[in-house]
Scaffold this active site. Sequence first.
Site, short mmCIF file in Angstrom:
data_model
loop_
_atom_site.label_atom_id
_atom_site.label_comp_id
_atom_site.label_asym_id
_atom_site.label_seq_id
_atom_site.Cartn_x
_atom_site.Cartn_y
_atom_site.Cartn_z
N CYS A 276 1.01 -1.19 0.11
CA CYS A 276 -0.09 0.20 0.13
C CYS A 276 0.86 1.33 -0.31
O CYS A 276 0.27 2.31 -0.44
CB CYS A 276 -0.82 -0.01 1.13
SG CYS A 276 -2.03 -1.45 1.06
N ARG B 92 -19.96 8.78 0.47
CA ARG B 92 -21.33 8.29 0.60
C ARG B 92 -22.26 9.25 1.47
O ARG B 92 -22.00 9.47 2.71
CB ARG B 92 -21.48 7.02 1.34
CG ARG B 92 -20.73 5.74 0.38
CD ARG B 92 -21.37 4.34 1.01
NE ARG B 92 -20.74 3.44 0.11
CZ ARG B 92 -19.49 2.73 0.69
NH1 ARG B 92 -18.84 3.12 1.48
NH2 ARG B 92 -19.20 1.75 -0.43
N SER C 259 -11.45 0.70 4.01
CA SER C 259 -11.02 1.25 2.80
C SER C 259 -11.69 0.77 1.36
O SER C 259 -11.98 -0.51 1.40
CB SER C 259 -9.55 1.26 2.35
OG SER C 259 -8.93 0.06 2.33
N HIS D 63 -9.17 3.65 -2.05
CA HIS D 63 -7.79 3.33 -1.76
C HIS D 63 -7.19 2.57 -2.88
O HIS D 63 -7.25 1.28 -2.76
CB HIS D 63 -7.57 2.63 -0.73
CG HIS D 63 -6.27 1.91 -0.15
ND1 HIS D 63 -5.00 2.61 -0.53
CD2 HIS D 63 -5.87 1.02 0.62
CE1 HIS D 63 -3.98 1.80 -0.14
NE2 HIS D 63 -4.47 0.88 0.52
N CYS E 118 0.03 1.87 6.72
CA CYS E 118 0.42 0.75 6.98
C CYS E 118 0.53 -0.05 5.55
O CYS E 118 0.01 0.23 4.49
CB CYS E 118 -0.92 -0.04 7.86
SG CYS E 118 -2.50 -0.04 7.26
#
Length: 384
Positions: A89, A213, A239, A340, A370
């Site tokens: 990530c 949302r 995510s 993400h 992370c």
Amino acid sequence: MAEAYIVDAVRSPVGRRGGGLSGVHPADLGAHVLRALMDRTGVDPAAVEDVIFGCVDAIGPQAGDIARTCWLAAGLPEHVPGVTVDRQCGSSQQAVHFAAQAVLSGTADLVVAGGVQNMSQIPIASAMTAAAQFGFTEGPFAGSKGWRARYGDVEVSQFAGAEQIAREWNISREQMEEFAYRSHRRAVAAIDGGLFTKEIAPLEGVSADEGPRRDTSLEKMAGLKTLVDGGRLTAAVSSQISDGSAALLIASEQAVRDHGLTPRARIHHISARGEDPVRMLSAPIPATRHALARTGMTIDRIDAVEINEAFASVVLAWLRDIDADPDRVNPHGGAIALGHPLGATGARLMTTLLHHLERTGGRYGLQTMCEGGGQANVTIIERL
């Protein structure tokens, strides 16, 4: 002492899975921000010495060194090379680090860093599951004798890691849902206030992030099933699967002079740390402590923080242990609301952080996230 400067940063909107960017080839998705970056800076693309892009699951249309392919798909000079980075990530945040290191070392003066990911076309963990056709059915960890001897046969997954953090830090489902709800509210407010407009280069008729949302509520979140039986996490506190790209131009002092550039920020600190790869997602805590210790800074000197919202438990544990001001952390929402796109998120966060510091007059910004394998990058930038 040498310096590495951020000259500019631009990103695509973040598209929802199956949304407005889902049909865009990853090379074209990355090419879009590269062209926008060159146009915005006015720099001669021929002067760029390398293109470093993050990308996870580099198979199919994301294979074959996507950094190079994006540059060529953008119609930019063939003599400029590219390299693709995978730190899970944190891939595009690491791309920024590599670009800064090249500049700080004096081996390059002008480097593009960024990332791209189309998760609608290439689902998460595709590189791992694709190995099944070659007879590897145990994933990247369990088949290793050395790994098994060290860590045993425990489950290794982001979901298990996020659940473990929630248990160890005693973070309730309700606390995570409240955090997730706040992320959506902040993201919607930022979009409605036009706060992302300057940093986004619209694409395929999409000009705003598709993930937030507007109709979500704590009541709706409470009605969702947990991701694992007996767990605390749901899709609402995780995510979103997304598509997107982002790019930054990193320059030396010499390049700034030679090309008449105006830097927007200075790279103040870069580092990465690792810890328990089974719990996996808690590494931003020791990584942030390490970065603050190396710089002699305290968290109260940081005006804004962008920490990736892989799961709400990750950020809530970090907030508790670092004792950071929640109002300064992800002030415009995070990946729970905004999405993400794995390989692009690091550069997306950096782009948003830079623009936020400029709007608010903040001086220092810290970014961390992370990463698979129990790792975390930390970048501290200083607005100029």
